[in-house]
Write a protein that holds these residues in place. Structure first.
Motif, PDB file in Angstrom:
ATOM      1  N   MET A 140     -21.477 -13.342   7.345  1.00 12.78           N
ATOM      2  CA  MET A 140     -19.798 -12.923   7.252  1.00 12.78           C
ATOM      3  C   MET A 140     -19.312 -13.159   5.748  1.00 12.78           C
ATOM      4  SD  MET A 140     -17.052 -14.743   9.668  1.00 12.78           S
ATOM      5  CE  MET A 140     -17.563 -14.586  11.147  1.00 12.78           C
ATOM      6  N   CYS A 141     -18.345 -12.118   6.441  1.00 14.80           N
ATOM      7  CA  CYS A 141     -17.825 -11.534   4.525  1.00 14.80           C
ATOM      8  C   CYS A 141     -16.960 -12.488   4.584  1.00 14.80           C
ATOM      9  CB  CYS A 141     -17.104  -9.600   5.031  1.00 14.80           C
ATOM     10  SG  CYS A 141     -15.811 -10.136   5.680  1.00 14.80           S
ATOM     11  N   PRO A 142     -16.467 -12.647   2.955  1.00 18.28           N
ATOM     12  CA  PRO A 142     -15.271 -13.970   2.459  1.00 18.28           C
ATOM     13  C   PRO A 142     -14.458 -13.154   3.146  1.00 18.28           C
ATOM     14  CG  PRO A 142     -16.271 -11.448   0.423  1.00 18.28           C
ATOM     15  CD  PRO A 142     -17.158 -11.749   1.808  1.00 18.28           C
ATOM     16  N   ARG A 143     -14.212 -12.561   3.730  1.00 18.94           N
ATOM     17  CA  ARG A 143     -12.787 -12.145   4.634  1.00 18.94           C
ATOM     18  C   ARG A 143     -12.461 -12.256   5.672  1.00 18.94           C
ATOM     19  NH1 ARG A 143      -8.165 -11.041   1.392  1.00 18.94           N
ATOM     20  NH2 ARG A 143      -8.545 -10.222  -1.160  1.00 18.94           N
ATOM     21  N   ARG A 144     -13.854 -12.187   6.290  1.00 16.41           N
ATOM     22  CA  ARG A 144     -14.612 -12.530   7.737  1.00 16.41           C
ATOM     23  C   ARG A 144     -13.765 -11.793   8.594  1.00 16.41           C
ATOM     24  NH1 ARG A 144     -14.255 -18.519   7.646  1.00 16.41           N
ATOM     25  NH2 ARG A 144     -14.345 -18.198   9.478  1.00 16.41           N
ATOM     26  N   LEU A 195     -27.327 -13.726   4.000  1.00 21.06           N
ATOM     27  CA  LEU A 195     -26.607 -12.158   4.108  1.00 21.06           C
ATOM     28  C   LEU A 195     -25.067 -12.185   3.579  1.00 21.06           C
ATOM     29  CD1 LEU A 195     -28.824 -10.611   6.919  1.00 21.06           C
ATOM     30  CD2 LEU A 195     -28.582 -10.064   4.475  1.00 21.06           C
ATOM     31  N   ILE A 196     -24.184 -11.202   2.955  1.00 22.20           N
ATOM     32  CA  ILE A 196     -23.162 -11.509   2.082  1.00 22.20           C
ATOM     33  C   ILE A 196     -22.563  -9.928   2.628  1.00 22.20           C
ATOM     34  CG2 ILE A 196     -20.782 -12.685   1.309  1.00 22.20           C
ATOM     35  CD1 ILE A 196     -22.952 -13.985  -0.122  1.00 22.20           C
ATOM     36  N   PRO A 197     -21.851  -9.585   3.635  1.00 20.51           N
ATOM     37  CA  PRO A 197     -21.813  -8.412   3.420  1.00 20.51           C
ATOM     38  C   PRO A 197     -20.266  -7.876   2.432  1.00 20.51           C
ATOM     39  CG  PRO A 197     -21.769  -8.856   6.508  1.00 20.51           C
ATOM     40  CD  PRO A 197     -21.973 -10.055   4.903  1.00 20.51           C
TER      41      PRO A 197
END
Length: 441
Positions: A140-144, A195-197
């Motif tokens: 998941m990306c850091p801003r969710r 995995l980090i978008p």
């Protein structure tokens, strides 16, 4: 330590052992913190091996039939969660859970199985577990907002965990950006360990033992190992056949605004790149081997952990200090103070002004961004994945023992809980190898 009353039922013996041990450990920590641990005997674990079959039979029975929250909570009162009674089973039954996400509706996504082995991604809703078809890993990306999915054909990004696809990337060539003529074993496509978008959903940071890459529409860029480092090895006389391009302890993080990328592996320093993938900082670790990186929720501070055996140290650096920052190993530079000494970190989250880390000894540890120790909370086994709700009230964590816990923070500590924080574990999932299905405790 044997259980004192053999006339008690197995359930009563379990209850007595768990509460007694938690009370003694908590008293031991309280006394040692106040007076020092030198010469203070640590309490021994009760002998509870004979209770395991009874506990498992009762747990399996409680998982049959329709969902009944009141009955499940009553079961947890009778058979309170604990780690030490499970130890005889964990070596053969435990499974690493390297990725975990708490979704807006309270459900969970989890990757079951280590990155280097066949595994699955599951969606957990209340007491139901659904295996997602054709998905090997996720992040998941850091801003969710955005979620990346590893599939056979490549990496896709969706807007929301079950939303529309917004990007798709092929798997990078494992030999991309390596010197010509370098004879390296073909390991196939990378197996993600993270995995980090990016926050805009247009790129993905792919962390793997075969390399750390940024996936974008115009192709993949290798961040580690760096081409210049490989060329330097060759210039220093390392034979091409002896040259290592694979990574150990590989890790990475993306800042909430997408402007900074922190990466590392066991050989070298902590590295930070900007949004254009240009190197901006090279930070010497506070222990032997760089091991983990995490930005806080605000995105203005970076936590960097390095390890030595099962211990380690974590330093913090303000994002404003990153451009041009270059420090040596064990530097006393005031811009990179040590915030926590002792933990080898595998997972972390942040809320407010504190970091919450998971260490190799089964503890969640919280400390402020200035290094002030706040609390500790024992789960057991090595913590390897973590997530926290945006409001900071719910924490979920996963371990190498194949266990996922849901913790309500600041809700009060039950008498069976080992720790110094006022936190209440409300749910525990067991994903053990030989179970017919995962069990909810």
């Amino acid at each position: 330590m044997s259980l004192s009353n053999s006339n008690l039922s197995p359930q009563q013996q379990w209850h007595q052992a768990v509460l007694m041990y938690a009370k003694r450990i908590n008293r031991y920590v309280e006394t040692g913190t106040r007076e020092g641990f030198d010469g203070l005997p640590e309490p021994r674990m009760p002998d509870s091996t004979h209770l395991l079959p009874h506990w498992q039979a009762a747990l399996e029975t409680s998982n049959q039939g329709p969902h009944d929250e009141a009955a499940r909570q009553a079961f947890r009162q009778d058979w309170p969660p604990a780690h030490f009674p499970l130890l005889p089973r964990l070596e053969s039954q435990g499974r690493m859970i390297p990725a975990l996400a708490l979704l807006p509706d309270g459900s969970l996504l989890a990757r079951i199985g280590a990155p280097y082995e066949a595994g699955s991604v599951v969606h957990i809703v209340n007491d139901q577990v659904e295996t997602l078809e054709h998905v090997e890993f996720f992040g998941m990306c850091p801003r969710r907002r955005y979620v990346a999915w590893a599939r056979t054909e490549g990496v896709q990004v969706t807007d929301g965990w079950n939303g529309p696809q917004v990007a798709s990337f092929p798997w990078p060539d494992g030999h991309a950006d390596l010197p010509q003529g370098l004879d390296q074993q073909d390991t196939g496509r990378p197996s993600p360990s993270r995995l980090i978008p990016f926050p805009d959903g247009r790129r993905v940071l792919l962390v793997s033992a075969d390399g750390i890459f940024v996936l974008a529409a115009d192709g993949a860029t290798r961040l580690l190992r760096r081409l210049e480092d490989i060329q330097q090895d060759l210039a220093d006389g390392v034979a091409p056949d002896d040259l290592t391009v694979g990574l150990c302890m590989e890790h990475g993080a993306v800042s909430p605004d997408g402007q900074w990328i922190a990466v590392g592996e066991q050989c070298g320093s902590h590295l930070v790149f900007d949004a254009r993938l240009q190197p901006v900082a090279e930070i010497g670790p506070a222990s032997e081997y760089p091991h983990f990186a995490c930005f806080n929720q605000r995105g203005d501070r970076l936590l960097l952990n390095a390890c030595h055996f099962y211990s380690g140290a974590s330093l913090g650096v303000a994002v404003t200090d990153l451009p041009g920052l270059a420090t040596d190993f064990y530097s006393d530079d005031p811009r990179t103070p040590v915030l926590q000494d002792g933990a080898r970190v595998y997972a972390a989250a942040s809320r407010g002004d504190e970091f919450i880390i998971g260490d190799a000894y089964g503890y969640l540890r919280a400390f402020s961004e200035a290094g002030e120790e706040r609390w500790q909370h024992y789960v057991g086994s090595t913590l390897c994945a973590m997530d926290i709700s945006p409001d900071g009230q719910t924490l979920v964590a996963a371990t190498y023992a194949g266990i996922i816990v849901r913790i309500e923070l600041d809700r009060g500590r039950p008498d069976w809980q080992i720790g110094t924080g006022e936190h209440h574990e409300v749910q525990r999932w067991l994903f053990w190898k030989d179970l017919a299905k995962p069990l909810l405790w």
